[in-house]
Design an enzyme around this catalytic site. Structure first.
Site, PDB file in Angstrom:
ATOM      1  N   PRO A 275      -3.347 -94.202 -83.555  1.00 54.65           N
ATOM      2  CA  PRO A 275      -3.022 -92.575 -83.602  1.00 54.65           C
ATOM      3  C   PRO A 275      -3.339 -91.935 -82.148  1.00 54.65           C
ATOM      4  CG  PRO A 275      -5.056 -93.646 -84.844  1.00 54.65           C
ATOM      5  CD  PRO A 275      -4.199 -94.730 -84.368  1.00 54.65           C
TER       6      PRO A 275
ATOM      7  N   ASP B 153      -5.372 -89.270 -84.782  1.00 54.22           N
ATOM      8  CA  ASP B 153      -6.962 -89.824 -84.645  1.00 54.22           C
ATOM      9  C   ASP B 153      -7.649 -88.372 -84.371  1.00 54.22           C
ATOM     10  OD1 ASP B 153      -9.125 -91.063 -84.745  1.00 54.22           O
ATOM     11  OD2 ASP B 153      -8.666 -91.957 -82.705  1.00 54.22           O
TER      12      ASP B 153
ATOM     13  N   TRP C 186     -14.161 -94.799 -83.838  1.00 53.17           N
ATOM     14  CA  TRP C 186     -13.268 -95.953 -83.838  1.00 53.17           C
ATOM     15  C   TRP C 186     -13.181 -96.596 -84.911  1.00 53.17           C
ATOM     16  CZ3 TRP C 186     -10.189 -96.640 -79.889  1.00 53.17           C
ATOM     17  CH2 TRP C 186     -10.343 -96.085 -78.488  1.00 53.17           C
TER      18      TRP C 186
ATOM     19  N   TRP D  57      -9.121 -99.829 -79.877  1.00 50.94           N
ATOM     20  CA  TRP D  57      -8.350 -99.800 -81.096  1.00 50.94           C
ATOM     21  C   TRP D  57      -8.246-101.318 -81.470  1.00 50.94           C
ATOM     22  CZ3 TRP D  57      -2.839 -99.876 -82.495  1.00 50.94           C
ATOM     23  CH2 TRP D  57      -2.660 -99.615 -83.916  1.00 50.94           C
TER      24      TRP D  57
ATOM     25  N   LYS E 142      -5.171 -93.670 -58.958  1.00 45.29           N
ATOM     26  CA  LYS E 142      -5.149 -93.314 -60.612  1.00 45.29           C
ATOM     27  C   LYS E 142      -5.065 -92.060 -60.409  1.00 45.29           C
ATOM     28  CE  LYS E 142      -7.987 -93.669 -64.617  1.00 45.29           C
ATOM     29  NZ  LYS E 142      -9.188 -94.088 -65.058  1.00 45.29           N
TER      30      LYS E 142
END
Length: 854
Positions: free
Chosen positions: A53, A92, A557, A597, A630
């Protein structure tokens, strides 16, 4: 040839892919194609996918495209292979990122201001925040062609989901694996809460800070024991007048003897209570700068230079019990402190071989503190600032105080040296604050007790890439520590533990149990969040006293790792459905979820079911800009997904992500790179398709009649049909092995050969009319190739594949019509995504012809 109307729509070589996407999206929606892909498959084998999620309190980014298209790819493929593939969406909704977003919006900072604002009001804003961008996420999900059931999504903040999490925690409690312990934990002073080890792993940064070498002066008696033994040559504990004189300087005064201590955290020296050595390591008494130091023999040259004179060497065991003067005297304790202890964790790889011990701020420090009955001196409050007793720096954040502490040590003659130290340091992965290792009471899940089971659960999982299984993830499991479960926060699943004044505790496992144990009426519609659940008082089953809930919420979590259970409100509902769909055949997320996760899924399922909740996992790498940097807002190098979708279309985006790199590799990404995909692949395919439709309409070609057997076709056709069937074999094997990139490249190579070899060498066969048999063979060959490639592309580029399928297979008028390919044939499936995956005919593959043509 047919003499009636054209069989195919005329297709221009110019194509607007975003407009095509919109047309296909409307077709799917109007005809319920996704729903039809799930209906009528009750007897089909089940392929189970779990959705990791996302949190919808921010706009989706390009990195979300990668995750969602890889989640889409294999369920589409398995559907075409005849499986029933339900896909339940999920969101989530708890945790620090949501709270931080609301804090920013309100212009407040920290827990005190949250409580002043009101916990109920704050949590209501959190609930609203997690759905603020839900419509945009749903639009984005549809726009990129990710088929997932968003109408029946699970939300981790609902009572049903929370009740399932409570049930899970009760199972862990009943196994005596849920406990409260006073331990040193990674702690975010800005968020005011402990952080679990798998969260810490996501926030490390390489930093360079000043480390310092510090004098810990030995007391006169301890100095005599060390120096006197050197002068007198006797036992360190039997020092006479000769020994004392031997340790004196030219003026007759005894030379100062200090332990040389190294630390990378000067602020922790204020809470120092001991110094640790290793008993079996060789130490030295060293003369340097007119005074004497004690440190590990192997580090003398590095710390004091080659001119330092070694007076004598001795084992670390001789130092045990020596007393030294505290570097700071702000904090006091009734217990003995400031003496030398021994422990095997001390090394001589860096520093001085003497480690300063502050049990309040280090896991190893706390352990040796307990073993040696040391006081736990904590000079730091929960905001990471020095307490009032530390008068020079009271209220100063500890790491900000390092320079001033260093200067103070220098002014008092205790600073031996300063040295830059490059190392990896943990920061809060949510708010980017430097973490502290901080002694506090925290609730833990005793995952160390099931470490062997966790490793066995992982043994049953297939990882892509394979090395993650025993490498990054396997090593993480091997070094497993207990899960720091509780959070001193507000917006999260409340820890369902109630405690009475006598200290009895009880873990509630359901809403029904909560009501049964309640000392008064409980509202029917009680929301299982703070502050409402905090108001429920229970009757203690042990002493009949009042029990109140402990204040903590749990690690978000744990919420997300509970989704196999929580998404079905198991075990309170859907027991058969849960059993049918546990474990998942496939999950997919970014590679950093090995400690997020992926771990929480594995741990929760192993704690409850004794096995992993997933059989196979594909890890995804990070997205970089065109220069390999990044992507970040601060650098201004983020590529917004809508910029790509609105100009090049979803399939160009998808194909680039599938074909450019293996999914777990970092990939450079830019609009120009996606343009290249359009030019080199999609337009090549489209131009070949356009070429076919133009000439097929001129000649009224009907693929359902006048077929020419493959064995009677010219060599060029037989070669292409052989290559086509080889491609089907390779694509099937590739997707069965979850090799999306290799499969893409095989398809791309075939399309290139189809356009630049087969069509170029067959053009005259479509132009001329004197040989109908040759022309028919060419038409059938090209048509079969295009239709088969269309089906192979369906999981990868679902929009273009649908467009080609509707024109090539379904009807003259496109998606609105539903005519069969001929009056005699059974109607083709309504969508390419309802059709079957191609099956190779090995008899049509001639290795000799392929070799000769190559």
């Amino acid at each position: 040839m047919r003499e009636d109307q054209p069989r195919f729509q005329d297709v221009s070589a110019r194509v607007d892919f975003p407009a095509l996407d919109a047309r296909i999206l409307k077709f799917w929606k109007d005809h319920g194609i996704f729903e039809k892909s799930l209906e009528g498959r009750g007897d089909a084998p089940l392929y189970v996918f779990y959705e990791g999620p996302p949190t919808a309190n921010g706009k989706p980014g390009s990195h979300h495209v990668v995750a969602r298209i890889f989640k889409d790819l294999f369920p589409r493929y398995k559907t075409m292979c005849g499986y029933r593939v339900p896909r339940k969406a999920g969101w989530d909704t708890h945790g620090l990122p949501v709270e931080l977003e609301v804090e920013r919006r309100l212009g407040i900072d920290g827990k005190g201001q949250i409580e002043a604002y009101g916990v109920a009001e704050f949590n209501q804003l959190c609930k609203e925040s997690v759905t603020a961008y839900l419509e945009e996420w749903e639009r984005f999900t549809e726009r990129i062609g990710f088929w997932v059931d968003m109408d029946d999504a699970y939300y981790t903040f609902t009572n049903d989901y929370i009740e399932s999490v409570w049930w899970i925690l009760r199972q862990i409690w009943d196994k005596d694996l849920l406990y409260q312990g006073h331990k040193v934990v990674p702690y975010c002073p800005r968020c005011g809460t402990a952080i679990s080890s798998h969260e810490v792993a996501q926030g490390y940064k390489d930093v360079t800070e000043d480390s310092i070498y510090v004098r810990f002066p030995l007391t006169a008696e301890s100095a005599e024991r060390v120096s006197g033994a050197a002068a007198g040559g006797g036992d360190a504990g039997a020092v006479g007048a000769a020994g004392a004189a031997g340790a004196a300087g030219a003026d007759g005064e005894p030379k100062r003897v200090s332990l040389a201590v190294w630390t990378t955290t000067p602020w922790t020296l204020i809470s120092n209570v001991a110094a640790a050595v290793r008993a079996d390591v060789t130490y030295a008494l060293v003369e340097s700068r007119g005074e004497r130091f004690v440190l590990a023999r192997d580090l003398v040259d590095k710390v004091l230079g080659k001119k330092a004179e070694v007076v004598r060497e001795f084992p670390g065991a001789e130092l045990l019990g020596l007393d030294y003067e505290a570097p700071f005297g702000f904090m006091t304790s009734d217990k003995r402190a400031h003496f030398v202890i021994g422990d095997d964790y001390v090394t001589t790889t860096d520093g001085t071989g003497i480690v300063h011990i502050a049990p309040a701020f280090g896991e190893a420090d706390m352990r040796v503190g307990v073993e040696n009955d040391l006081p736990v001196v904590n000079a730091v409050d929960t905001e990471g600032k020095f307490v009032a007793e530390v008068t020079p720096w009271a209220g100063v954040f500890v790491k900000d105080a390092d320079p001033a502490i260093t200067a103070d040590l220098k002014a008092r003659g205790l600073l031996l040296g300063v040295e830059p130290y490059a190392h990896s340091y943990p920061f809060c992965w949510r708010c980017d604050t430097a973490l502290l290792y901080y002694a506090k009471a925290t609730w833990y899940v005793r995952t160390t007790a099931i470490k062997d089971q966790l490793i066995k659960s992982n043994d049953d999982v297939i990882w892509h890439p394979e090395h993650i299984k025993t490498g990054r993830f396997g090593e993480w499991l091997a070094g497993n520590v207990d899960w720091a479960l509780s959070r001193d926060r507000y917006w999260g699943t409340p820890l369902p533990i109630w405690r009475c004044e006598q200290g009895h505790t009880h873990c509630v496992g359901s809403i029904a149990e909560l009501k049964e144990m309640a000392a008064g009426p409980v509202p029917e519609d009680l929301e299982l969040h703070r502050p409402y659940v905090d108001d429920v008082v229970l009757t203690c089953p042990d002493c009949a006293g009042e029990m109140r809930r402990v204040p903590e919420v749990i690690d978000a979590w744990f919420d997300s790792g509970s989704m196999p259970f929580g998404q079905w409100h198991y075990p309170f509902e859907n027991q058969e459905l849960f059993r049918e769909r546990f474990p998942a055949d496939y999950i997919c997320e970014a590679i950093d979820q090995t400690r997020g996760w992926f771990y929480s899924l594995l741990a929760v399922a192993t704690l409850v079911e004794g096995r992993s909740s997933f059989k196979r996992v594909v890890c995804l790498g990070h997205i970089l800009d065109a220069d390999g940097q990044k992507m970040s807002k601060s650098k201004g190098n983020i590529v917004q997904p809508d910029d790509i979708l609105d100009h090049q279309g979803a399939d160009a985006f998808r194909w680039f992500m599938f074909a450019s790199q293996q999914p777990w590799s970092p990939r450079r990404f830019s609009a120009d790179m996606v343009d290249e995909v359009v030019r080199k692949f999609l337009l090549t395919l489209w131009n070949t398709y356009s070429f076919f439709t133009v000439y097929a309409n001129i000649d009224r070609f009907d693929p359902a009649v006048e077929d020419v057997p493959v064995e009677q076709r010219p060599l060029l056709d037989r070669w292409l049909i052989g290559e086509l069937n080889t491609l089907v074999q390779d694509a099937t094997a590739g997707l069965e092995a979850y090799d999306a990139t290799g499969t893409c490249r095989a398809i791309q190579q075939f399309v290139d050969d189809l356009s630049n070899w087969y069509v170029r060498r067959s053009r005259r066969r479509f132009w001329k009319s004197e040989s109908d048999a040759d022309k028919l063979a060419a038409y059938h060959t090209l048509y079969e190739a295009l239709v088969t490639v269309t089906k192979l592309l369906a999981p990868f580029t679902p929009f273009v594949a649908e467009e080609l399928y509707q024109n090539l297979v379904r009807s003259v008028d496109g998606p609105a019509a539903g005519a069969a390919t001929s009056a005699a044939a059974a109607p083709a499936p309504e969508s390419v995504h309802l059709s079957s995956w191609p099956v190779a005919d090995e008899q049509l593959i001639d290795a000799g012809v392929s070799f000769d043509m190559a």
